[in-house]
Scaffold this active site. Structure first.
Site, PDB file in Angstrom:
ATOM      1  N   HIS A   1      96.543 -55.947 -42.794  1.00 52.84           N
ATOM      2  CA  HIS A   1      97.954 -55.977 -42.430  1.00 52.84           C
ATOM      3  C   HIS A   1      98.236 -54.954 -41.323  1.00 52.84           C
ATOM      4  O   HIS A   1      97.807 -53.806 -41.398  1.00 52.84           O
ATOM      5  CB  HIS A   1      98.760 -55.643 -43.696  1.00 52.84           C
ATOM      6  CG  HIS A   1     100.212 -55.480 -43.509  1.00 52.84           C
ATOM      7  ND1 HIS A   1     101.060 -56.547 -43.318  1.00 52.84           N
ATOM      8  CD2 HIS A   1     101.004 -54.362 -43.509  1.00 52.84           C
ATOM      9  CE1 HIS A   1     102.295 -56.115 -43.211  1.00 52.84           C
ATOM     10  NE2 HIS A   1     102.298 -54.786 -43.317  1.00 52.84           N
TER      11      HIS A   1
ATOM     12  N   SER B   1     105.280 -55.123 -39.747  1.00 51.66           N
ATOM     13  CA  SER B   1     105.560 -55.074 -41.178  1.00 51.66           C
ATOM     14  C   SER B   1     107.067 -55.010 -41.429  1.00 51.66           C
ATOM     15  O   SER B   1     107.806 -55.899 -41.017  1.00 51.66           O
ATOM     16  CB  SER B   1     104.818 -53.896 -41.800  1.00 51.66           C
ATOM     17  OG  SER B   1     104.846 -53.953 -43.205  1.00 51.66           O
TER      18      SER B   1
ATOM     19  N   GLU C   1      95.674 -61.080 -45.242  1.00 52.44           N
ATOM     20  CA  GLU C   1      96.785 -60.284 -45.769  1.00 52.44           C
ATOM     21  C   GLU C   1      97.736 -61.159 -46.580  1.00 52.44           C
ATOM     22  O   GLU C   1      97.922 -62.341 -46.304  1.00 52.44           O
ATOM     23  CB  GLU C   1      97.544 -59.600 -44.636  1.00 52.44           C
ATOM     24  CG  GLU C   1      98.224 -60.530 -43.647  1.00 52.44           C
ATOM     25  CD  GLU C   1      99.096 -59.762 -42.652  1.00 52.44           C
ATOM     26  OE1 GLU C   1      99.968 -59.011 -43.116  1.00 52.44           O
ATOM     27  OE2 GLU C   1      98.880 -59.921 -41.438  1.00 52.44           O
TER      28      GLU C   1
END
Length: 325
Positions: free
Chosen positions: A293, A167, A263
């Site tokens: 995610h 991320s 996602e």
């Protein structure tokens, strides 16, 4: 093989059928976790500070028998996993996610990194980079660069350093590779970026953000507008160190990208992968079905996460072997 698949030989579409348990967890995430994240990102700085403290106070109980302590490497702090004094072993530098505003969660990030280090017979450093909004760009990326330099100064050869992150941490990983190249430092043996955020200037694009805004089980698309001002401040978000989608992709080490088709950041990965392929990067991309995610973090709740971690370990074993020959 479809024409689209033939044009993307680096891409592997995972056809795993999700277990019933995984589908139930996805529903719970959509009902509970996504609203909580939206509430957090839209809240005050005081609310963020309270959550930062609560997360950092947690303990990692599953260290796979490896030493796990908070320490300082060079001039940056973080969680040391295993024996960082043993420079004959590989070392994993891990950059955690959390929208640039949340610290590593030891029960989640610590356990995942310990699991990878145990499988790779390596040590690890889970970097505690500075967080927004108190420290905006480029503070976090500066800390990542300092951590990489510190590992080199400790005596770890670059060909035995592995980079990984998810991320926001994967965004920082891609920025770090640019910094390493710019400084003329030796590249790591390889880098694994899970669900990277690669476009910081547009909420509505890449296209999967709008297309999957109601389907993503974790990320609240409408709250993304808060991340750019919290982290980037007044910096031009087209800066490739902020938005790696626009980075120069030449002369990078082997890259492993992983995302899911459910996602909102799916196209952040796929568009960057296409640019990397055009630049001749040694590249592998896995696209998983429906999962959330950064799902490889959640080994305790998703059986599929354990398979994804095995894929990451296999990638690093291969790159380590070839880099040290």
């Amino acid at each position: 093989m479809s024409a689209s698949q033939a044009a993307r030989p680096y891409l592997r579409i995972k056809t795993t059928r999700l277990r019933v348990r995984s589908r139930m967890v996805l529903l719970l995430m959509r009902w509970l976790l996504r609203p909580w994240l939206g509430h957090l990102l839209s809240g005050s700085h005081k609310r963020l500070a309270k959550v930062q403290l609560r997360m950092a106070a947690q303990r990692c109980r599953d260290t796979k028998g490896l030493a796990f302590e908070y320490s300082i490497i060079g001039k940056v702090p973080g969680h040391c996993i295993g024996e960082l004094g043993d420079t004959d072993r590989p070392v994993l530098l891990y950059l955690h996610g959390g929208a640039f505003v949340l610290p590593a969660a030891p029960p989640v990030h610590g356990a995942a990194v310990a699991d990878l280090c145990h499988a790779l017979n390596s040590s690890g450093f889970l970097l505690d980079y500075r967080l927004a909004p108190l420290n905006r760009f480029p503070a976090a990326l500066d800390d990542c660069e300092q951590a990489y330099r510190a590992l080199l100064e400790r005596g770890f050869p670059a060909e035995r350093i592995m980079l990984a992150g998810e991320s926001a941490g994967a965004n920082l990983l891609l920025g770090l590779l640019q910094r390493i190249r710019k400084a003329g430092l030796p590249m790591p043996c390889g880098a694994a970026a899970v669900s990277p955020a690669t476009e910081m200037g547009r909420i509505h694009a890449p296209p999967s953000r709008a297309r999957l805004r109601l389907r993503d089980p974790i990320l609240p698309a409408a709250a993304l507008h808060r991340i750019d001002p919290l982290y980037a401040g007044g910096e031009d978000a087209s800066n490739p160190e902020l938005s790696p989608l626009y980075m120069d992709c030449h002369d990078l080490p082997p890259i492993y990208l992983l995302a899911t088709d459910g996602e909102i950041l799916a196209d952040d990965t796929l568009l960057l992968a296409a640019r990397m392929h055009e630049a001749g990067v040694e590249l592998r991309v896995d696209l998983w079905p429906a999962l959330p995610h950064a799902f490889p973090l959640f080994g305790a709740v998703f059986p599929e996460a354990r398979e994804a971690r095995r894929d990451i370990v296999a990638f690093f074993r291969d790159t380590l072997e070839r880099a040290t020959q």
